[in-house]
Design a protein around this motif. Sequence first.
Motif, PDB file in Angstrom:
ATOM      1  N   VAL A 105       0.825  -1.212   0.000  1.00 64.20           N
ATOM      2  CA  VAL A 105       0.000   0.000   0.000  1.00 64.20           C
ATOM      3  C   VAL A 105       0.860   1.263   0.000  1.00 64.20           C
ATOM      4  O   VAL A 105       0.491   2.275  -0.586  1.00 64.20           O
ATOM      5  CB  VAL A 105      -0.989  -0.007   1.192  1.00 64.20           C
ATOM      6  CG1 VAL A 105      -0.286   0.219   2.518  1.00 64.20           C
ATOM      7  CG2 VAL A 105      -2.108   0.992   0.970  1.00 64.20           C
ATOM      8  N   SER A 145       9.628   6.921   8.199  1.00 70.27           N
ATOM      9  CA  SER A 145       9.702   5.503   8.536  1.00 70.27           C
ATOM     10  C   SER A 145       8.292   4.928   8.505  1.00 70.27           C
ATOM     11  O   SER A 145       7.343   5.581   8.937  1.00 70.27           O
ATOM     12  CB  SER A 145      10.312   5.370   9.930  1.00 70.27           C
ATOM     13  OG  SER A 145      10.162   4.051  10.411  1.00 70.27           O
ATOM     14  N   GLY A 174       5.882   0.954   8.417  1.00 76.24           N
ATOM     15  CA  GLY A 174       5.734  -0.485   8.263  1.00 76.24           C
ATOM     16  C   GLY A 174       5.763  -1.265   9.556  1.00 76.24           C
ATOM     17  O   GLY A 174       5.182  -2.331   9.649  1.00 76.24           O
ATOM     18  N   GLU A 175       6.444  -0.742  10.542  1.00 79.17           N
ATOM     19  CA  GLU A 175       6.560  -1.442  11.816  1.00 79.17           C
ATOM     20  C   GLU A 175       7.103  -0.426  12.820  1.00 79.17           C
ATOM     21  O   GLU A 175       7.604   0.628  12.426  1.00 79.17           O
ATOM     22  CB  GLU A 175       7.518  -2.635  11.695  1.00 79.17           C
ATOM     23  CG  GLU A 175       8.851  -2.200  11.171  1.00 79.17           C
ATOM     24  CD  GLU A 175       9.874  -3.304  11.083  1.00 79.17           C
ATOM     25  OE1 GLU A 175      10.075  -3.996  12.089  1.00 79.17           O
ATOM     26  OE2 GLU A 175      10.491  -3.437  10.021  1.00 79.17           O
ATOM     27  N   PRO A 176       7.021  -0.769  14.090  1.00 73.67           N
ATOM     28  CA  PRO A 176       7.590   0.168  15.066  1.00 73.67           C
ATOM     29  C   PRO A 176       9.088   0.325  14.812  1.00 73.67           C
ATOM     30  O   PRO A 176       9.767  -0.661  14.527  1.00 73.67           O
ATOM     31  CB  PRO A 176       7.355  -0.542  16.405  1.00 73.67           C
ATOM     32  CG  PRO A 176       6.282  -1.551  16.146  1.00 73.67           C
ATOM     33  CD  PRO A 176       6.432  -1.950  14.717  1.00 73.67           C
ATOM     34  N   THR A 190       5.528   7.059  10.717  1.00 73.36           N
ATOM     35  CA  THR A 190       4.142   7.120  10.243  1.00 73.36           C
ATOM     36  C   THR A 190       3.413   5.812  10.517  1.00 73.36           C
ATOM     37  O   THR A 190       3.748   4.779   9.950  1.00 73.36           O
ATOM     38  CB  THR A 190       4.116   7.397   8.728  1.00 73.36           C
ATOM     39  OG1 THR A 190       4.768   6.315   8.035  1.00 73.36           O
ATOM     40  CG2 THR A 190       4.827   8.693   8.391  1.00 73.36           C
ATOM     41  N   TRP A 237       0.192   3.596  10.002  1.00 75.89           N
ATOM     42  CA  TRP A 237      -1.015   3.417   9.185  1.00 75.89           C
ATOM     43  C   TRP A 237      -1.049   1.999   8.674  1.00 75.89           C
ATOM     44  O   TRP A 237      -0.204   1.182   9.056  1.00 75.89           O
ATOM     45  CB  TRP A 237      -1.089   4.443   8.059  1.00 75.89           C
ATOM     46  CG  TRP A 237       0.049   4.455   7.066  1.00 75.89           C
ATOM     47  CD1 TRP A 237       1.346   4.788   7.320  1.00 75.89           C
ATOM     48  CD2 TRP A 237      -0.023   4.134   5.670  1.00 75.89           C
ATOM     49  NE1 TRP A 237       2.081   4.699   6.160  1.00 75.89           N
ATOM     50  CE2 TRP A 237       1.267   4.303   5.135  1.00 75.89           C
ATOM     51  CE3 TRP A 237      -1.061   3.745   4.819  1.00 75.89           C
ATOM     52  CZ2 TRP A 237       1.547   4.078   3.780  1.00 75.89           C
ATOM     53  CZ3 TRP A 237      -0.771   3.535   3.471  1.00 75.89           C
ATOM     54  CH2 TRP A 237       0.517   3.689   2.974  1.00 75.89           C
ATOM     55  N   GLU A 253      -5.509  -0.869   5.191  1.00 76.64           N
ATOM     56  CA  GLU A 253      -6.930  -0.536   5.316  1.00 76.64           C
ATOM     57  C   GLU A 253      -7.178   0.956   5.475  1.00 76.64           C
ATOM     58  O   GLU A 253      -8.290   1.426   5.240  1.00 76.64           O
ATOM     59  CB  GLU A 253      -7.516  -1.243   6.545  1.00 76.64           C
ATOM     60  CG  GLU A 253      -7.546  -2.757   6.464  1.00 76.64           C
ATOM     61  CD  GLU A 253      -6.238  -3.421   6.892  1.00 76.64           C
ATOM     62  OE1 GLU A 253      -5.208  -2.728   7.018  1.00 76.64           O
ATOM     63  OE2 GLU A 253      -6.249  -4.648   7.103  1.00 76.64           O
ATOM     64  N   SER A 287      -8.057  -1.665  14.619  1.00 77.79           N
ATOM     65  CA  SER A 287      -6.853  -1.738  13.786  1.00 77.79           C
ATOM     66  C   SER A 287      -6.105  -3.065  13.890  1.00 77.79           C
ATOM     67  O   SER A 287      -5.317  -3.392  13.016  1.00 77.79           O
ATOM     68  CB  SER A 287      -5.896  -0.622  14.206  1.00 77.79           C
ATOM     69  OG  SER A 287      -5.429  -0.885  15.532  1.00 77.79           O
ATOM     70  N   ARG A 331       1.101  -5.814  16.719  1.00 73.85           N
ATOM     71  CA  ARG A 331      -0.182  -6.486  16.478  1.00 73.85           C
ATOM     72  C   ARG A 331      -0.645  -7.230  17.733  1.00 73.85           C
ATOM     73  O   ARG A 331       0.171  -7.808  18.451  1.00 73.85           O
ATOM     74  CB  ARG A 331      -0.045  -7.493  15.330  1.00 73.85           C
ATOM     75  CG  ARG A 331       0.403  -6.914  14.010  1.00 73.85           C
ATOM     76  CD  ARG A 331      -0.585  -6.070  13.315  1.00 73.85           C
ATOM     77  NE  ARG A 331      -1.861  -6.699  13.071  1.00 73.85           N
ATOM     78  CZ  ARG A 331      -2.779  -6.186  12.239  1.00 73.85           C
ATOM     79  NH1 ARG A 331      -2.545  -5.064  11.568  1.00 73.85           N
ATOM     80  NH2 ARG A 331      -3.924  -6.783  12.072  1.00 73.85           N
ATOM     81  N   ASN A 357       4.660  -9.215  11.640  1.00 74.63           N
ATOM     82  CA  ASN A 357       5.175  -8.146  10.811  1.00 74.63           C
ATOM     83  C   ASN A 357       6.650  -8.462  10.567  1.00 74.63           C
ATOM     84  O   ASN A 357       7.511  -8.193  11.391  1.00 74.63           O
ATOM     85  CB  ASN A 357       5.002  -6.810  11.536  1.00 74.63           C
ATOM     86  CG  ASN A 357       5.228  -5.655  10.599  1.00 74.63           C
ATOM     87  OD1 ASN A 357       6.064  -5.739   9.705  1.00 74.63           O
ATOM     88  ND2 ASN A 357       4.495  -4.577  10.793  1.00 74.63           N
ATOM     89  N   ARG A 379       3.192  -7.782   6.272  1.00 69.97           N
ATOM     90  CA  ARG A 379       2.198  -8.437   7.116  1.00 69.97           C
ATOM     91  C   ARG A 379       2.015  -9.868   6.684  1.00 69.97           C
ATOM     92  O   ARG A 379       1.724 -10.142   5.533  1.00 69.97           O
ATOM     93  CB  ARG A 379       0.878  -7.724   6.945  1.00 69.97           C
ATOM     94  CG  ARG A 379       0.613  -6.769   8.031  1.00 69.97           C
ATOM     95  CD  ARG A 379      -0.466  -5.857   7.620  1.00 69.97           C
ATOM     96  NE  ARG A 379      -1.766  -6.464   7.821  1.00 69.97           N
ATOM     97  CZ  ARG A 379      -2.892  -5.753   7.726  1.00 69.97           C
ATOM     98  NH1 ARG A 379      -2.844  -4.486   7.411  1.00 69.97           N
ATOM     99  NH2 ARG A 379      -4.040  -6.330   7.922  1.00 69.97           N
TER     100      ARG A 379
HETATM  101  C1  WTA Z   1       2.438  -1.959  11.443  1.00 68.25           C
HETATM  102  C2  WTA Z   1       1.794  -0.537   6.038  1.00 68.25           C
HETATM  103  C3  WTA Z   1       4.374   0.816  14.270  1.00 68.25           C
HETATM  104  C4  WTA Z   1       1.176  -2.061  12.274  1.00 68.25           C
HETATM  105  C5  WTA Z   1       1.593   0.964   5.870  1.00 68.25           C
HETATM  106  C6  WTA Z   1       0.076  -2.058  11.240  1.00 68.25           C
HETATM  107  C7  WTA Z   1       3.501   0.156  12.252  1.00 68.25           C
HETATM  108  C8  WTA Z   1       0.709  -2.799  10.102  1.00 68.25           C
HETATM  109  C9  WTA Z   1       3.867   1.392  11.684  1.00 68.25           C
HETATM  110  C10 WTA Z   1       0.141  -2.386   8.764  1.00 68.25           C
HETATM  111  C11 WTA Z   1       4.552   2.340  12.512  1.00 68.25           C
HETATM  112  C12 WTA Z   1       2.881   0.171  10.188  1.00 68.25           C
HETATM  113  N1  WTA Z   1       4.769   2.006  13.784  1.00 68.25           N
HETATM  114  N2  WTA Z   1       3.747  -0.113  13.539  1.00 68.25           N
HETATM  115  N3  WTA Z   1       4.964   3.504  12.041  1.00 68.25           N
HETATM  116  N4  WTA Z   1       3.467   1.365  10.396  1.00 68.25           N
HETATM  117  N5  WTA Z   1       2.902  -0.576  11.301  1.00 68.25           N
HETATM  118  O1  WTA Z   1      -1.015  -2.975   6.045  1.00 68.25           O
HETATM  119  O2  WTA Z   1       1.191  -3.280  12.992  1.00 68.25           O
HETATM  120  O3  WTA Z   1       1.374  -3.428   5.371  1.00 68.25           O
HETATM  121  O4  WTA Z   1      -1.104  -2.675  11.677  1.00 68.25           O
HETATM  122  O5  WTA Z   1       0.573  -1.158   6.021  1.00 68.25           O
HETATM  123  O6  WTA Z   1       2.096  -2.482  10.167  1.00 68.25           O
HETATM  124  O7  WTA Z   1       0.850  -2.981   7.714  1.00 68.25           O
HETATM  125  P1  WTA Z   1       0.430  -2.705   6.217  1.00 68.25           P
END
Ligand code: WTA
Length: 641
Positions: A303, A378, A380-382, A405, A407, A410, A492, A509, A515, A520
């Motif tokens: 995304v 940054s 995708g993950e913490p 960031t 998000w 969804e 979420s 999560r 992750n 994901r």
């Molecule tokens: C995690 C990616 C912590 C979170 C845009 C979320 C994050 C999942 C962060 C979504 C962040 C994404 N800090 N966790 N800045 N950004 N996540 O759908 O667990 O591939 O629910 O979207 O990634 O992953 P997705």
Amino acid sequence: MSYPYQISSMEAYQQAYKKSVDDPEGFWGSIAENFQFRKKWDKVLEWRFAGDGAPVVKWFQGAKLNITENCLDRHLDTLGDKPAIIWEPNDPEEHYRMLTYRQLHQKVCTFANVLKNNGVKKGDVVCLYMGMVPELAIAVLACARIGAIHSVVFGGFSAQSIADRIQDGKAKLVITCDGAFRGNKTVQLKAVVDDALVQCPTVERVIVLTRTRTPVSMIKGRDVWWEDEIKKVETMGNPPCPAEEMDAEDPLYILYTSGSTGKPKGVVHTTAGYMIYCTYTFVNVFNYQPGEIYFCTADLGWVTGHSYVVYGPLAAGATSMMFEGIPTYPDAGRFWEIVDKHKVNILYTAPTAIRSLMAHGLGFVKDKDLSSLRVLGSVGEPINEEAWQWYFDNIGKKRCPIVDTWWQTETAGVMISVIATVTKPIPSYATLPLPGVQPAIMDEHGNEIKETEAKGNLCMKFPWPGMLRTTWGDHERCFKTYFSAYPGKYFSGDGCLRDKDGNYRITGRVDDVLNVSGHRIGTAEVENAINMHADVVESAVVGYPHDIKGQGIYAFVITEGDRHDNEDLTRKDILETVARIIGPIARPDKIQFVKGLPKTRSGKIMRRILRKIAEGEMNNVGDVTTLLNPDIVEDIKRGKV
Ligand code: WTA
């Protein structure tokens, strides 16, 4: 200022936030004024729950538009000769490519005509399985131009995963490349598509772009070359391709993502709300200034690539860099070399990339000029504190704010984040909600915690324009997954805490989703794949902390009798099976063969215990007395890999 909705001070943020809560329709309506509509909306928001509790959310109902007119046509007079996309190839020796807004517009129109010539109509689903080449962005935009719904599948997924996605979306046409360059490897994309199509009778046409010139099989009547199809349109005199008029709520794309059940779900985003949300967040989170070079390293298969390589930046008239390769090829200085070469101002990447480059040492950074950088991002993950600090000190040279960031697929766009140059970065915190975002932290009884300091599950109590509308072909699933845990709220799947100043820290999560390197992956999905292996009776998959990937995949596997006389080989076979069924990204990092799995009396696997063992917290597995088979726990502990 070129973006009237750009937030430039803390007061402006607070005002915007307040307005977005007090008068959401007025707030988003006035932002929408900055976009090009063929017909304006009748109503900004409809938000209610149907009789069965399923959510109904519609933004900008009655409006008519085409997102590509916003991303391309409307910039032609002002930005026609400015770069829209700068593409950096895998091999630094190959020349980069630059497409101005005018060139990109032309290429999108030409390819949109190719799609029409090949029978694609408004509402058809088109599946794209390509490498990170400019033609992928062109193809995505060409679909949107004619109202076809694109479904991009990441180039690392297997034939089976493509087949599942094609079947679910009933795609008629597939666009692919002969192959893709990734580091020193060539990935045979067309061959993978061929394997997928054995199971996909709906597909009538495959368009194949030449990239690697690897030999491919071209099936008569089904497969055509991209280049030949372009020539056909050119011999027709390259007629213009007027954009199809779309309703605000017409689907723009499907993007599959993992959940806690075995089958990935097709998240559906629609047109007007999506466009406005991506663009608003792009301009604000990165504090984008016209003329700046913005580089998001994400692949279009995710995304982040959709919202922040293509739609958000282009709708804002920005210059978006696209990179074909990987951060460590030809060496671990590649990102920094690209920043230096193209004078990148804004860099947006993933913590896993930062951690892996950090591990290669500062030698790869030191001779690069990174002075053009102004903002770092940054996603995708913490992002752990150590990686945050390294990024801040060595890449941003302590000058550049880091926007962490938070998000999801969804949400379509950033929800909780620092606003560069406006709000204050705090390591490992996503910090504050953007205007229009109303988070709620829920306690274990399902009630919202009203105190500022809080810890619990993260929900949204009000819709935002980028909210997913449904899951493709299965609205019930959308309702069950996101809106049933906390009635009236979007859940979420993440846990979080809020500090006394209202800053959010995402803790990860809380469902059975891992992750891994920012991707994901559902544990059930991996288990299903492992269970496909002929010798496997049952398996359980959990995550464990991994230095580079964030989370690694740990699989506990029961095999049939003593059929595996060579554990190592069986392990490799299982890895190969998972790669075939899902893709190499889902291959477990560790496989432990066990005689049994800890189960409750009702037969449920106690993952909590397995998670503790995988994390190495052997003495902290908690109460095992309620298990059907408590003895197995000691056995599993002894065999930990
Ligand atoms: C995690 C990616 C912590 C979170 C845009 C979320 C994050 C999942 C962060 C979504 C962040 C994404 N800090 N966790 N800045 N950004 N996540 O759908 O667990 O591939 O629910 O979207 O990634 O992953 P997705």
